[in-house]
Design an enzyme around this catalytic site. Structure first.
Site, PDB file in Angstrom:
ATOM      1  N   SER A 142      35.688  14.330 -13.143  1.00 59.45           N
ATOM      2  CA  SER A 142      35.141  15.675 -12.943  1.00 59.45           C
ATOM      3  C   SER A 142      36.279  16.679 -13.015  1.00 59.45           C
ATOM      4  CB  SER A 142      34.470  15.768 -11.573  1.00 59.45           C
ATOM      5  OG  SER A 142      34.196  17.118 -11.248  1.00 59.45           O
ATOM      6  N   TYR A 155      35.947  15.509  -1.866  1.00 60.83           N
ATOM      7  CA  TYR A 155      35.362  14.978  -3.104  1.00 60.83           C
ATOM      8  C   TYR A 155      36.380  15.072  -4.245  1.00 60.83           C
ATOM      9  CZ  TYR A 155      32.294  15.044  -7.280  1.00 60.83           C
ATOM     10  OH  TYR A 155      31.712  14.811  -8.493  1.00 60.83           O
TER      11      TYR A 155
HETATM   12  N1  LIG Z   1      26.450  16.779 -11.183  1.00 58.53           N
HETATM   13  C1  LIG Z   1      27.651  17.362 -11.346  1.00 58.53           C
HETATM   14  O1  LIG Z   1      27.799  18.575 -11.269  1.00 58.53           O
HETATM   15  C2  LIG Z   1      28.816  16.504 -11.675  1.00 58.53           C
HETATM   16  C3  LIG Z   1      29.943  17.106 -12.208  1.00 58.53           C
HETATM   17  C4  LIG Z   1      31.059  16.339 -12.532  1.00 58.53           C
HETATM   18  C5  LIG Z   1      31.037  14.977 -12.308  1.00 58.53           C
HETATM   19  N2  LIG Z   1      29.918  14.400 -11.781  1.00 58.53           N
HETATM   20  C6  LIG Z   1      29.960  12.955 -11.553  1.00 58.53           C
HETATM   21  O2  LIG Z   1      29.048  12.317 -12.424  1.00 58.53           O
HETATM   22  C7  LIG Z   1      28.547  11.138 -11.818  1.00 58.53           C
HETATM   23  C8  LIG Z   1      27.032  11.159 -11.860  1.00 58.53           C
HETATM   24  O3  LIG Z   1      26.551  12.252 -11.109  1.00 58.53           O
HETATM   25  P1  LIG Z   1      25.053  12.768 -11.187  1.00 58.53           P
HETATM   26  O4  LIG Z   1      25.138  14.234 -11.336  1.00 58.53           O
HETATM   27  O5  LIG Z   1      24.306  12.002 -12.150  1.00 58.53           O
HETATM   28  O6  LIG Z   1      24.578  12.485  -9.703  1.00 58.53           O
HETATM   29  P2  LIG Z   1      23.400  11.556  -9.162  1.00 58.53           P
HETATM   30  O7  LIG Z   1      22.206  11.688  -9.987  1.00 58.53           O
HETATM   31  O8  LIG Z   1      23.305  11.878  -7.702  1.00 58.53           O
HETATM   32  O9  LIG Z   1      23.970  10.107  -9.351  1.00 58.53           O
HETATM   33  C9  LIG Z   1      24.923   9.554  -8.493  1.00 58.53           C
HETATM   34  C10 LIG Z   1      24.485   8.134  -8.216  1.00 58.53           C
HETATM   35  O10 LIG Z   1      25.481   7.476  -7.452  1.00 58.53           O
HETATM   36  C11 LIG Z   1      24.799   6.517  -6.671  1.00 58.53           C
HETATM   37  N3  LIG Z   1      25.529   6.077  -5.496  1.00 58.53           N
HETATM   38  C12 LIG Z   1      25.979   6.800  -4.462  1.00 58.53           C
HETATM   39  N4  LIG Z   1      26.551   5.994  -3.561  1.00 58.53           N
HETATM   40  C13 LIG Z   1      26.454   4.726  -4.026  1.00 58.53           C
HETATM   41  C14 LIG Z   1      26.849   3.466  -3.514  1.00 58.53           C
HETATM   42  N5  LIG Z   1      27.474   3.318  -2.347  1.00 58.53           N
HETATM   43  N6  LIG Z   1      26.597   2.380  -4.264  1.00 58.53           N
HETATM   44  C15 LIG Z   1      25.952   2.501  -5.449  1.00 58.53           C
HETATM   45  N7  LIG Z   1      25.552   3.675  -5.970  1.00 58.53           N
HETATM   46  C16 LIG Z   1      25.806   4.789  -5.259  1.00 58.53           C
HETATM   47  C17 LIG Z   1      23.544   7.192  -6.242  1.00 58.53           C
HETATM   48  O11 LIG Z   1      22.617   6.178  -6.027  1.00 58.53           O
HETATM   49  P3  LIG Z   1      21.381   6.311  -4.987  1.00 58.53           P
HETATM   50  O12 LIG Z   1      20.247   6.727  -5.828  1.00 58.53           O
HETATM   51  O13 LIG Z   1      21.261   4.964  -4.416  1.00 58.53           O
HETATM   52  O14 LIG Z   1      21.789   7.346  -3.970  1.00 58.53           O
HETATM   53  C18 LIG Z   1      23.188   8.058  -7.426  1.00 58.53           C
HETATM   54  O15 LIG Z   1      22.210   7.469  -8.251  1.00 58.53           O
HETATM   55  C19 LIG Z   1      29.131  11.099 -10.420  1.00 58.53           C
HETATM   56  O16 LIG Z   1      30.302  10.300 -10.438  1.00 58.53           O
HETATM   57  C20 LIG Z   1      29.533  12.529 -10.187  1.00 58.53           C
HETATM   58  O17 LIG Z   1      30.575  12.628  -9.246  1.00 58.53           O
HETATM   59  C21 LIG Z   1      28.809  15.136 -11.481  1.00 58.53           C
END
Ligand SMILES: NC(=O)c1ccc[n+]([C@@H]2O[C@H](COP(=O)([O-])OP(=O)(O)OC[C@H]3O[C@@H](n4cnc5c(N)ncnc54)[C@H](OP(=O)(O)O)[C@@H]3O)[C@@H](O)[C@H]2O)c1
Ligand SMILES: Cc1cc2nc3c(=O)[nH]c(=O)nc-3n(C[C@H](O)[C@H](O)[C@H](O)COP(=O)(O)OP(=O)(O)OC[C@H]3O[C@@H](n4cnc5c(N)ncnc54)[C@H](O)[C@@H]3O)c2cc1C
Lengths: 249, 463
Positions: A142, A155
């Protein structure tokens, strides 16, 4: 196998419910992938977005906070689909900075998911890719980790660690046929982030997926989404601390 | 030693342990010691895609399989080891007044690689592919056995000079065109063609467009060799060259004294570095194609040319694939049956919109019985396209559908991106081939990235 135009056969998604991760998988399926493993806590149901003739979607138990299970997670994915052409590491928790400051234990627990959880599962995945002599590990870093901000530094610092880890792992895999693709999205409105104020230069999950697809096609080691963030952060990274502190509140 | 390997197109590299056996016994030993990710022979790496790669497995560099070239003047047959480059083999034959029955567009391919792809030359319409001229081959299968197999059928001596056991034509034909997946060819005996001179007598014509090119190539002119260098972005105008072996009387008085000399290739220069990204674009290829077209004579008859220069015009420049730049290139080669000229026109029209260097258009004749052998009667078109061209996947998928509907197919030695289902539909002999493979290699030791990507060796379908 990845083909000459970047299509693959199989994908393992770590964080099987991640919105960004599923957008990447959907894109890869559209481009020809036919074997998908979704690894999530308690497994996951078949998401409606994934549909293609002959597509096989498998579900797998995966908890990032249990590193001793991670080698097994990777091994079971291999049992299900054979070679892992692409592994997408897309799990993580955003958390709340103020709450973390009030509850240091919670901060440490989430940081373990956001940093060391990736270390154990990515090392296990990399070992498999090295053994099979091909494959790409896609790591969702990120911009929050490119330069940490006062606003979300718990984070952000885990992302900084993850980003550095992924780059080092990519270098370690050099010459092995396997690769690491570091993805640096900006603000992406998803279930993780919708509640926080949007930042400038947002991207949709589909745009992140397109950047990943481009990286797979060209063999890049880093992609930014949207691409403008790359020159922007070249500048932002060099700002004096006091200025950065005020700018990034 | 672990090495990153890719094909001539320099796309999708993968890593393998590379060993260089010197004879059949060492080959058998390597196959016996292959790990769970199998083994695969590799020649000079001139296939464009991933045919000569085995990610995580053991790749046998077969260029170490060399030895004396033996020419049997009475039978007009040559026997050589599989690692010998065809260019060298041709040079060795020429003093005997013979040439290879089929040569591909480059002399830098091994005999084993040429058999594994059942290569075709500019004489396919007259002489079929290399497999039609192979009298026998020595094949090491994963069980360690060295088998001598022949094509079977009439017209072949029941017992060759090496005691050919002609008992497994099925395995022979699964190996011809079989892309290294039946075992390792260590040597072969081929029929050769007697010639009077080391020269070709070449007729050259420039055509205005694709239709004129097709028309010229369709004429039964009696030439043994014919090929068109086609400028697709330029509307299909071509430089058509048609040739035969020159007779002694065609040569200058000086050359007549030693008519079999002077046909070999000269020294080659090397492209020193990889071209910068983006050099392979509409403007550079346009300029190149135009220059090539206009340099050629409008019409010339009876030009005398050394054979190597005629067969391998690109071999004067080594490692020219570096000119593709870091992203590499995909070569699209298809064949469509006679009467499907409209499909050919449609494919050419689509390819005219992307930057392509000179393509090659050829008429094809009789095919061999090899279930995975590419050539079949009709027209074959081959063009190089930059691999990082946006939309390339969709464009080529679209062309595949047209080619398939027309009853045509793609060439596995060039493929780097086709879909498994497409190849399955294009090669109806695939189930038979799989059964033969399973018989020669029940444990599935022989495997390649190509085979994995296309599911070539998947379990034979239940009858
Ligand atoms: N959205 C943004 O603005 C953004 C920006 C930059 C980078 N990112 C990164 O991109 C990636 C995907 O993000 P997203 O936006 O798609 O968010 P998301 O839909 O919330 O996906 C994150 C996933 O991580 C899983 N997770 C959390 N804790 C876990 C654990 N202990 N074991 C297994 N799975 C776990 C969650 O599963 P559960 O369903 O079980 O909770 C969730 O499905 C993340 O690494 C995030 O940091 C996001
Ligand atoms: C400039 C250029 C022009 C070409 N022109 C033509 C043409 O006109 N006609 C044509 O048909 N092809 C043509 N080709 C393709 C080329 O002839 C084939 O790809 C050929 O197979 C390459 O031989 P190689 O020794 O380089 O084998 P590699 O590319 O190393 O291997 C090709 C295949 O052969 C198998 N193989 C290699 N050695 C053995 C062995 N000892 N035993 C069993 N299997 C083996 C490999 O496993 C692999 O599947 C051209 C290629 C180039 C680069």
């Amino acid at each position: 196998m990845r083909d000459a135009v970047g299509s693959v056969r199989s994908v393992l998604l770590l964080g099987g419910r991640s919105e960004i991760g599923l957008a990447v998988v959907e894109r890869l399926v559209r481009e020809g992938a036919r074997e998908v493993v979704l690894a999530a806590r308690g497994g996951t149901e078949l998401p409606g977005v994934l549909d293609a003739p002959g597509l096989q979607v498998h579900s797998l138990e995966f908890d990032a906070s249990l590193p001793e299970t991670h080698a097994d997670t990777v091994a079971r994915a291999v049992e299900l689909v054979g070679d892992l052409d692409v592994v997408v590491d897309a799990f993580g928790v955003l958390g709340d900075q103020a709450a973390y400051e009030a509850d240091p234990v919670a901060a440490a627990r989430d940081s373990a998911v956001n940093y060391t959880g990736h270390v154990s599962v990515d090392l296990a995945a990399a070992a498999r890719l090295r053994e099979q002599g091909h494959g790409t590990l896609v790591v969702l870093s990120s911009i929050a980790g490119v330069r940490t901000r006062r606003f979300n530094f718990v984070y952000g610092s885990a992302k900084a660690g993850l980003d550095g880890f992924a780059q080092g792992l990519g270098d370690a895999l050099h010459g092995s046929g396997a690769r690491v693709l570091v993805v640096r999205p900006g603000y992406v409105p998803t279930q993780m982030s919708r509640h926080v104020d949007p930042a400038p230069f947002p991207a949709t999950p589909a745009q992140v997926a397109a950047a990943v697809a481009r990286g797979l096609r060209t063999g890049a080691h880093t992609v930014w989404a949207p691409p403008v963030l790359r020159p922007l952060f070249t500048v932002l990274r060099t700002l004096p601390r006091p200025l950065w502190r005020r700018l990034s509140r | 030693m672990t090495v990153l390997l890719s094909g001539w197109g320099r796309t999708a590299p993968s890593a393998a342990r590379v060993v260089r056996p010197r004879d059949a016994a060492q080959v058998a030993q390597v196959l016996a010691g292959a790990g769970p990710r199998g083994a695969l022979p590799r020649g000079l790496g001139r296939s464009y895609g991933d045919a000569a790669q085995d990610a995580g497995g053991t790749v046998l560099d077969c260029t170490g399989l060399t030895g004396p070239v033996r020419f049997d003047a009475a039978r007009g047959e040559v026997t050589a080891a599989a690692g010998v480059p065809l260019g060298r083999l041709a040079d060795a034959l020429l003093p005997h007044g013979h040439v290879l029955p089929v040569v591909p567009g480059t002399g830098y391919v091994t005999l084993g690689g040429a058999i594994a792809a059942d290569v075709h030359g500019k004489n396919h319409h007259a002489d079929s592919s290399l497999g039609a001229h192979v009298r026998s081959l020595a094949l090491v299968t994963p069980d360690g056995a060295v088998r001598l197999v022949g094509p079977g059928g009439a017209g072949r001596p029941e017992d060759g000079p090496d005691g050919v056991t002609d008992d497994d034509p099925e395995l022979f034909w699964a190996t011809v065109g079989g892309m290294g997946l039946t075992g390792v060819v260590t040597g072969a005996t081929l029929a050769t063609l007697p010639v009077e001179t080391a020269f070709a007598r070449v007729d050259t014509d420039r055509t205005a467009d694709l239709d004129a090119t097709l028309d010229l190539l369709s004429r039964e002119s009696g030439h043994r060799y014919s090929v068109a260098w086609i400028d697709l972005p330029g509307g299909g105008r071509s430089v058509v060259s048609r040739a035969d072996h020159a007779h002694v009387g065609d040569l200058s008085l000086a050359a007549r004294r030693a008519p079999l000399r002077g046909g070999a290739a000269g020294p080659a220069a090397t492209v020193p570095f990889t071209a910068p990204a983006g050099l392979f674009n509409r403007w550079t290829v346009g300029a190149f194609n135009r220059a090539y077209y206009h340099r050629a004579p409008r019409r010339r008859r009876g030009q005398i040319q050394p054979l190597a220069a005629f067969f391998h015009p690109l071999d004067g420049l080594r490692a020219w694939n570096r000119a593709y730049g870091p992203a590499g290139a995909v070569q699209y080669q298809c064949v469509v049956p006679p009467g499907e000229e409209d499909t050919l026109r449609a494919v050419a029209a689509e390819l005219a919109r992307v930057p392509t260097f000179l393509g090659v258009l050829k008429r094809m004749g009789e095919s061999t019985p090899g279930p995975l052998s590419f050539p079949r009667p009709g027209w074959t078109l081959a063009v190089d396209v930059p691999a990082d061209l946006p939309g390339l996947r969709e464009l080529l998928d679209r062309l595949d559908r047209r080619v398939l509907e027309a009853g045509g197919r793609l060439y596995l030695a060039k493929d780097a991106r086709a879909r498994p289902g497409t190849i399955r539909a294009m090669y109806p002999g695939l189930p038979d081939w799989r059964r033969t493979c399973a018989r020669a290699d029940p444990d599935g030791v022989m495997v390649s990235d190509l085979a994995r990507r296309l599911g070539l060796r998947a379990r034979p379908e239940k009858e």
